[in-house]
Every structure is written in C-alpha cells, then in structure tokens.
Motif scaffolding. Structure first.
Motif, mmCIF file in Angstrom:
data_model
loop_
_atom_site.group_PDB
_atom_site.id
_atom_site.type_symbol
_atom_site.label_atom_id
_atom_site.label_comp_id
_atom_site.label_asym_id
_atom_site.label_seq_id
_atom_site.Cartn_x
_atom_site.Cartn_y
_atom_site.Cartn_z
ATOM 1 N N SER A 1 41.216 27.516 23.472
ATOM 2 C CA SER A 1 41.843 28.435 22.505
ATOM 3 C C SER A 1 42.020 27.336 21.431
ATOM 4 N N GLY B 1 46.341 26.338 21.331
ATOM 5 C CA GLY B 1 47.138 26.996 22.476
ATOM 6 C C GLY B 1 48.743 26.838 22.109
ATOM 7 N N SER B 2 49.567 27.101 23.175
ATOM 8 C CA SER B 2 50.799 27.211 22.957
ATOM 9 C C SER B 2 51.472 25.845 22.940
ATOM 10 N N CYS B 3 50.970 24.634 22.952
ATOM 11 C CA CYS B 3 51.610 23.683 22.879
ATOM 12 C C CYS B 3 51.721 23.198 21.261
ATOM 13 N N GLY C 1 45.051 24.824 29.911
ATOM 14 C CA GLY C 1 46.238 25.548 30.137
ATOM 15 C C GLY C 1 46.775 25.367 31.450
ATOM 16 N N CYS D 1 53.623 19.509 27.962
ATOM 17 C CA CYS D 1 52.646 19.460 26.681
ATOM 18 C C CYS D 1 52.394 18.084 26.539
ATOM 19 N N THR E 1 47.546 21.321 27.031
ATOM 20 C CA THR E 1 47.674 21.747 25.769
ATOM 21 C C THR E 1 47.868 23.123 25.426
ATOM 22 N N ASP E 2 48.076 24.170 26.635
ATOM 23 C CA ASP E 2 48.209 25.238 26.283
ATOM 24 C C ASP E 2 49.085 25.902 27.675
#
Length: 265
Positions: free
Chosen positions: A53, A56-58, A75, A87, A111-112
């Motif tokens: 993605s 991502g969430s990082c 992830g 992360c 990274t996610d």
C-alpha cells in the motif's frame, strides 16, 4: 484449553522468549551478532509486483516504492509492530518448503501494520508486498510462489543497509510555526528509534519529541519554534546517538523532505 491451542500458546511464548533474549541484549549491535532464525507465516497484498500500500501505517508515503526501499517492504502483525515502534526495522525472510522457494534470504523493512485475522492470531506474521513475497522465489518462479498465497517462513532481525543513503526527514503536512512533526527515513543499523529530540539554533535546550503514530515524531511546545532545527536520534537497540545539525532549514515547508549529511554506520 484444547491441545492445539496449548501448543500454539507454547510456540508463541517460545518465539517471544527466544526473540527477547537472543536479539535484545542491552545495547547490542545488530551487525556483530549471529543471525537467529524464527518461524512465522507470510502472506502478500497489493499488486503482484507492487509495494503493498502507499506508505502504510508507518507514514512513509510513496517512498516505499522508491529506492532504497524499492518495494521490499512488509506489513507486520501486532507482535512485532509494537504500536509503530518497530517501523523501519529490517528483517531477512526466507522460505524452504514450497517447490518454488529459493531458500535464500531477502531483506524487507517494516512499513505497515496488519491488525487482524491471522496477522493477530499468528505468533509472527509478515504481510509482504507482492515484490517482497516474490523475492523469496527461484528466478522465474515468482508467480508460482505468489499463487501459494500463504507460506510458512523463517525470519531474522538484521541490520538495515541502505547503501550509505543519508537520513531523511519528511515534514508532516500539519506542521506549523508552533507544532512540528516529521517522518524519519532510511536509518541504517537498528532501523527503529528509541527517542528523538529537536533543538533550535538559538537555544541549548533539546526538546523531547514523542511518537505521534508509526514513524512520525512530533513536538508541540506551546510557543513558536525558531529554525533551523537540529535533530538528535537515539537508536532503539544499540542506543547509539546521532545528531543531524541544522538539518531543517529556515523557511522549511510542510510536505518537504530534508536530507542530512549523516547516518548510522
């Protein structure tokens, strides 16, 4: 508790005990310890030759598809994500049981975050980009390996190596004269951070920053900040201190990326 549940709990506890004591002694250096392999489950997401993605969430944004990340990203389940503290950490992964496995390790960066389902129930779970999943295959057999969907793999925490790419600081879009936040990118060595501080050129005081989310660190002192800013980093595992002097210039802009002249060895 059923027998299968008991066995799963046992292996999860064994995995975490091993990781805690085999790769987390006080102030160790990842480049000097032996590689210790543990078991995990791997899946993949996104396009077959993609980067999972976008960021991502990082919070790395489109940097995940570009060098030096080059889509070799993952992830991770809650057991290794640790609320975003991991992360930027680097792992080697390999598979050995599928006919298309090369048995050679590939290096990936967290990274996610993969929050639910098997990612949460497995002791350790890597939800890899299509590129990273295929990197475990024999040459020409990447599609065959991805078609498996789910693999039992081995993983090991390793030193990050970005071929001497210097640290970068990507300023968060929400930053303003009295609130400053950024993503730290491309930390060699440990890859993750235990602490970040900011110092104005006109001051001798280091202002402690806090993790906002993922790899984003912020400071909100309740007053206007006066650039240029120096940034001090403390690595998570080896506790090494690194200072990027005046890396954020006067006239900085939200969304800009500023590269330092330094990195961890």
């Amino acid at each position: 508790m059923t027998t299968n549940s008991s066995l799963l709990l046992y292996f999860c506890l064994l995995t975490f005990f091993t990781l805690s004591f085999a790769i987390r002694p006080t102030h160790f250096n990842l480049s000097t310890i032996a590689t210790h392999w543990s078991s995990a489950v791997a899946t993949w997401y996104g396009s077959p030759d993609g980067f999972g993605s976008d960021g991502g969430s990082c919070g790395y944004g489109n940097a995940v598809s570009q060098p030096p990340f080059s889509s070799m990203v993952t992830g991770i389940g809650p057991s290794l994500y640790k609320s975003g503290k991991e992360c930027g950490a680097c792992y080697e992964i390999k598979c050995t049981k599928h006919p298309s496995c090369s048995r050679k390790p590939a290096r990936v960066v967290i990274t996610d975050f993969c929050p639910g389902g098997p990612c949460a129930s497995d002791c350790a779970h890597f939800d890899l980009s299509g590129t990273a999943f295929g990197a475990m295959a024999k040459p020409g057999q990447e599609k065959h390996l991805r078609d498996a969907g789910v693999l039992n793999i081995q993983f090991a925490r390793v030193k990050c190596d970005y071929s001497r790419t210097n640290l970068a600081f990507h300023v968060d879009q929400g930053s303003n004269p009295s609130y400053f936040a950024f993503v730290v990118e491309f930390e060699e060595g440990d890859g993750d951070l235990a602490g970040v501080s900011l110092k104005e050129e006109s001051s001798n005081e280091w202002l402690k920053m806090v993790q906002s989310w993922g790899a984003v660190w912020k400071v909100d002192p309740g007053r206007e900040l006066h650039p240029p800013f120096s940034i001090r980093l403390i690595s998570q595992y080896s506790q090494q201190v690194l200072v990027a002097k005046n890396v954020i210039p006067t006239g900085w802009t939200p969304g800009a990326t500023y590269r330092s002249l330094v990195n961890y060895l």
